[in-house]
Design a protein around this motif. Structure first.
Motif, PDB file in Angstrom:
ATOM      1  N   ASP A 197       0.245   1.001  -4.151  1.00 12.62           N
ATOM      2  CA  ASP A 197       0.890  -0.040  -5.141  1.00 12.62           C
ATOM      3  C   ASP A 197       0.471  -1.483  -4.422  1.00 12.62           C
ATOM      4  O   ASP A 197      -0.006  -1.536  -3.628  1.00 12.62           O
ATOM      5  CB  ASP A 197       2.295  -0.082  -5.093  1.00 12.62           C
ATOM      6  N   LEU A 198       0.172  -2.488  -5.737  1.00  9.74           N
ATOM      7  CA  LEU A 198      -0.209  -3.909  -5.246  1.00  9.74           C
ATOM      8  C   LEU A 198       0.880  -4.594  -4.366  1.00  9.74           C
ATOM      9  O   LEU A 198       0.631  -5.468  -3.545  1.00  9.74           O
ATOM     10  CB  LEU A 198      -0.351  -4.584  -6.629  1.00  9.74           C
ATOM     11  N   ASP A 199       2.041  -3.999  -4.428  1.00  7.78           N
ATOM     12  CA  ASP A 199       3.219  -4.649  -3.712  1.00  7.78           C
ATOM     13  C   ASP A 199       3.073  -3.584  -2.501  1.00  7.78           C
ATOM     14  O   ASP A 199       3.894  -2.650  -2.462  1.00  7.78           O
ATOM     15  CB  ASP A 199       4.411  -4.529  -4.519  1.00  7.78           C
ATOM     16  N   SER A 200       2.821  -4.112  -1.445  1.00  5.94           N
ATOM     17  CA  SER A 200       3.020  -3.532  -0.129  1.00  5.94           C
ATOM     18  C   SER A 200       4.325  -3.063   0.332  1.00  5.94           C
ATOM     19  O   SER A 200       4.512  -2.231   1.003  1.00  5.94           O
ATOM     20  CB  SER A 200       2.361  -4.438   0.915  1.00  5.94           C
ATOM     21  N   GLY A 201       5.429  -3.927  -0.191  1.00  3.95           N
ATOM     22  CA  GLY A 201       6.534  -3.867   0.296  1.00  3.95           C
ATOM     23  C   GLY A 201       7.006  -2.189  -0.294  1.00  3.95           C
ATOM     24  O   GLY A 201       7.985  -1.508   0.073  1.00  3.95           O
ATOM     25  N   ARG A 202       6.850  -2.139  -1.635  1.00 14.03           N
ATOM     26  CA  ARG A 202       7.125  -0.859  -2.208  1.00 14.03           C
ATOM     27  C   ARG A 202       6.253   0.266  -1.516  1.00 14.03           C
ATOM     28  O   ARG A 202       6.850   1.508  -1.389  1.00 14.03           O
ATOM     29  CB  ARG A 202       6.570  -1.046  -3.710  1.00 14.03           C
ATOM     30  N   VAL A 203       5.207   0.428  -0.998  1.00 13.52           N
ATOM     31  CA  VAL A 203       4.438   1.359  -0.340  1.00 13.52           C
ATOM     32  C   VAL A 203       5.158   1.393   0.857  1.00 13.52           C
ATOM     33  O   VAL A 203       5.311   2.453   1.394  1.00 13.52           O
ATOM     34  CB  VAL A 203       2.988   0.774  -0.215  1.00 13.52           C
ATOM     35  N   GLN A 204       5.519   0.397   1.797  1.00 14.70           N
ATOM     36  CA  GLN A 204       6.333   0.680   2.841  1.00 14.70           C
ATOM     37  C   GLN A 204       7.637   1.409   2.804  1.00 14.70           C
ATOM     38  O   GLN A 204       7.974   2.220   3.581  1.00 14.70           O
ATOM     39  CB  GLN A 204       6.619  -0.802   3.531  1.00 14.70           C
ATOM     40  N   ALA A 206       8.255   3.490   0.424  1.00 16.33           N
ATOM     41  CA  ALA A 206       7.824   4.962   0.075  1.00 16.33           C
ATOM     42  C   ALA A 206       7.510   5.647   1.471  1.00 16.33           C
ATOM     43  O   ALA A 206       7.746   6.777   1.483  1.00 16.33           O
ATOM     44  CB  ALA A 206       6.763   5.094  -0.873  1.00 16.33           C
ATOM     45  N   VAL A 207       6.967   4.963   2.412  1.00 13.59           N
ATOM     46  CA  VAL A 207       6.522   5.569   3.392  1.00 13.59           C
ATOM     47  C   VAL A 207       7.877   5.766   4.553  1.00 13.59           C
ATOM     48  O   VAL A 207       8.033   6.948   5.068  1.00 13.59           O
ATOM     49  CB  VAL A 207       5.586   4.409   4.341  1.00 13.59           C
ATOM     50  N   ASP A 208       8.937   4.940   4.436  1.00  4.85           N
ATOM     51  CA  ASP A 208       9.912   5.012   5.490  1.00  4.85           C
ATOM     52  C   ASP A 208      10.998   5.845   4.757  1.00  4.85           C
ATOM     53  O   ASP A 208      11.560   6.784   5.325  1.00  4.85           O
ATOM     54  CB  ASP A 208      10.737   3.501   5.491  1.00  4.85           C
ATOM     55  N   GLU A 209      11.017   5.912   3.516  1.00 12.73           N
ATOM     56  CA  GLU A 209      12.140   6.615   2.803  1.00 12.73           C
ATOM     57  C   GLU A 209      11.654   8.122   2.299  1.00 12.73           C
ATOM     58  O   GLU A 209      12.364   9.034   2.297  1.00 12.73           O
ATOM     59  CB  GLU A 209      12.694   6.060   1.527  1.00 12.73           C
ATOM     60  N   LEU A 210      10.429   8.243   1.881  1.00 21.62           N
ATOM     61  CA  LEU A 210       9.832   9.406   1.471  1.00 21.62           C
ATOM     62  C   LEU A 210       8.895  10.175   2.276  1.00 21.62           C
ATOM     63  O   LEU A 210       8.279  11.301   2.022  1.00 21.62           O
ATOM     64  CB  LEU A 210       9.278   9.351  -0.008  1.00 21.62           C
ATOM     65  N   GLN A 211       8.495   9.478   3.494  1.00 26.13           N
ATOM     66  CA  GLN A 211       7.458  10.030   4.057  1.00 26.13           C
ATOM     67  C   GLN A 211       6.089  10.261   3.495  1.00 26.13           C
ATOM     68  O   GLN A 211       5.246  11.111   3.909  1.00 26.13           O
ATOM     69  CB  GLN A 211       7.792  11.310   4.894  1.00 26.13           C
ATOM     70  N   ALA A 212       5.925   9.462   2.668  1.00 24.44           N
ATOM     71  CA  ALA A 212       4.659   9.239   1.672  1.00 24.44           C
ATOM     72  C   ALA A 212       3.514   8.630   2.789  1.00 24.44           C
ATOM     73  O   ALA A 212       3.597   7.891   3.787  1.00 24.44           O
ATOM     74  CB  ALA A 212       4.749   8.334   0.609  1.00 24.44           C
ATOM     75  N   ARG A 213       2.314   8.993   2.343  1.00 30.95           N
ATOM     76  CA  ARG A 213       0.978   8.588   2.976  1.00 30.95           C
ATOM     77  C   ARG A 213       0.509   7.418   2.362  1.00 30.95           C
ATOM     78  O   ARG A 213       0.196   7.780   1.207  1.00 30.95           O
ATOM     79  CB  ARG A 213      -0.024   9.472   3.126  1.00 30.95           C
ATOM     80  N   PRO A 214       0.387   6.306   2.753  1.00 24.68           N
ATOM     81  CA  PRO A 214      -0.045   5.049   1.934  1.00 24.68           C
ATOM     82  C   PRO A 214      -1.607   4.954   1.887  1.00 24.68           C
ATOM     83  O   PRO A 214      -2.467   5.541   2.891  1.00 24.68           O
ATOM     84  CB  PRO A 214       0.308   3.876   2.986  1.00 24.68           C
ATOM     85  N   VAL A 215      -1.984   4.799   0.777  1.00 25.76           N
ATOM     86  CA  VAL A 215      -3.616   4.748   0.337  1.00 25.76           C
ATOM     87  C   VAL A 215      -3.866   3.475   0.046  1.00 25.76           C
ATOM     88  O   VAL A 215      -3.183   2.872  -1.009  1.00 25.76           O
ATOM     89  CB  VAL A 215      -4.001   5.805  -0.317  1.00 25.76           C
ATOM     90  N   ALA A 216      -5.020   2.591   0.225  1.00 24.37           N
ATOM     91  CA  ALA A 216      -5.311   1.580  -0.368  1.00 24.37           C
ATOM     92  C   ALA A 216      -5.525   1.757  -1.818  1.00 24.37           C
ATOM     93  O   ALA A 216      -6.119   2.709  -2.426  1.00 24.37           O
ATOM     94  CB  ALA A 216      -6.682   0.941   0.245  1.00 24.37           C
ATOM     95  N   ALA A 217      -5.393   0.659  -2.468  1.00 27.01           N
ATOM     96  CA  ALA A 217      -5.303   0.717  -3.985  1.00 27.01           C
ATOM     97  C   ALA A 217      -6.474   1.095  -4.576  1.00 27.01           C
ATOM     98  O   ALA A 217      -6.615   2.035  -5.421  1.00 27.01           O
ATOM     99  CB  ALA A 217      -4.682  -0.538  -4.660  1.00 27.01           C
TER     100      ALA A 217
END
Length: 340
Positions: A197-204, A206-217
């Motif tokens: 997501d362009l919003d890094s806060g939304r990505v973080q 998802a990482v914290d709450e959903l254990q998602a793996r972040p990927v550059a847009a």
């Protein structure tokens, strides 16, 4: 302008400005054969007036297809408000927009979309009754996500042989209200989640709450995965990006995912199953349409449950005809819209 309307088979186009509030708005009505036009209102800072006009026309057409294939007694329309740098009052602007809608006498009914909220719809409701997804009616986003989730399961069944998402790698592009709600459903079903997501806060989040793996847009489309779920703005699938894809299925919530219908053919040639966006993301429209008619939650849920089956039917037709699903869906929608 008339050539644009003719090319899109648009019925009518309405422009309005209100100097006191700063309103500059466009309402595009694509087709009213099945009923009054229903579609959301976007409030965005467009680069120019032509971009706003093109967005309204393209989205109105998609809403006609979406309503027709969902079996709803509504036509397709869309509105856009050009977001100014400064306005005296947001409430005043949306009340002025409500007066514009009211002047059409029920030909167009509005709802939330990118950049607008239920609070904005409450302001519109001060000056017209042709509005839904107000605070009282509820946010359609969770229903869109539920429909997309059902569509992803149907797509997985068709291409991967099972609708069990346990262990599947799903890449979600865009973590707005719909994208994040979809991500939650996917994780609950056991999917392995990749997000951007362009919003890094939304990505973080998802990482914290959903254990998602972040990927550059810029890297998400090329990420190896089973399913790609585009949930941001449109035209993400074009000749250049299709060549980068490393997935078996594309199934997401974004409108107008294809830059052109020819891109659907390119996906088909690559063996990538694409869920037509105006079929898979119809849950929000189903919610606002049925709520506007006074239907209860049970009726909405029952209608949402048909999305997966509708996609499966389209996939079956596509295989039989050896055509891309988007080609089949468009033909089916046009049979409904232009039958006389």
């Amino acid at each position: 302008m008339f050539s644009l309307m003719q090319a899109a088979r648009l019925e009518s186009l309405h422009l309005a400005r209100d100097p006191d509030s700063g309103l500059q708005a466009i309402i595009a009505i694509h087709n009213s054969h099945l009923g009054p036009a229903l579609g959301g209102c976007r409030y965005l800072a467009y680069p120019d007036e032509q971009a706003a006009l093109d967005d309204a026309v393209r989205l109105a057409r998609g809403m006609s297809y979406k309503a027709a294939l969902a079996g709803l007694p509504f036509g397709g329309g869309k509105s856009v408000i050009l977001r100014p740098a400064h306005i005296p009052s947001r409430a005043q602007l949306f009340e002025a927009f409500g007066r514009m809608i009211d002047s059409l006498g029920g030909a167009y009914i509005t709802a939330v979309d990118s950049g607008t909220s239920s609070a904005d719809m409450d302001c519109i409701a001060q000056t017209t009754s042709f509005v839904t997804s107000t605070t009282a009616a509820g946010d359609p986003s969770p229903h869109t996500a539920l429909g997309v989730f059902a569509g992803i399961r149907a797509s997985a069944l068709d291409r991967l042989g099972s609708d069990d998402l346990q262990g599947l790698r799903v890449a979600v592009q865009g973590l707005g209200q719909v994208g994040y709600a979809l991500a939650e459903l996917l994780v609950a079903a056991g999917a392995e989640l990749y997000v951007s997501d362009l919003d890094s806060g939304r990505v973080q989040l998802a990482v914290d709450e959903l254990q998602a793996r972040p990927v550059a847009a810029e890297a998400l489309l090329a990420t190896p995965c089973d399913i790609l779920a585009p949930c941001a703005l449109g035209a993400v699938l074009n000749p250049a990006t299709v060549a980068q894809l490393r997935c078996a299925v594309v199934a997401g919530a974004a409108n107008n995912q294809l830059s052109s219908l020819e891109v659907a053919d390119a996906l088909e040639r690559r063996g990538i199953l694409h869920a037509p966006d105006y079929v898979i993301n119809s849950g929000g429209l189903i919610h606002v349409a049925l709520t506007y008619q006074g239907a209860g939650a049970a009726a909405v849920t029952a209608h949402l449950s048909r999305i997966g089956g509708r996609l499966s039917e389209i996939y079956a037709h596509a295989k039989a005809d050896k055509r891309a699903p988007a080609r089949v869906a468009e033909a089916l929608a046009e049979q409904l819209l232009y039958a006389r």
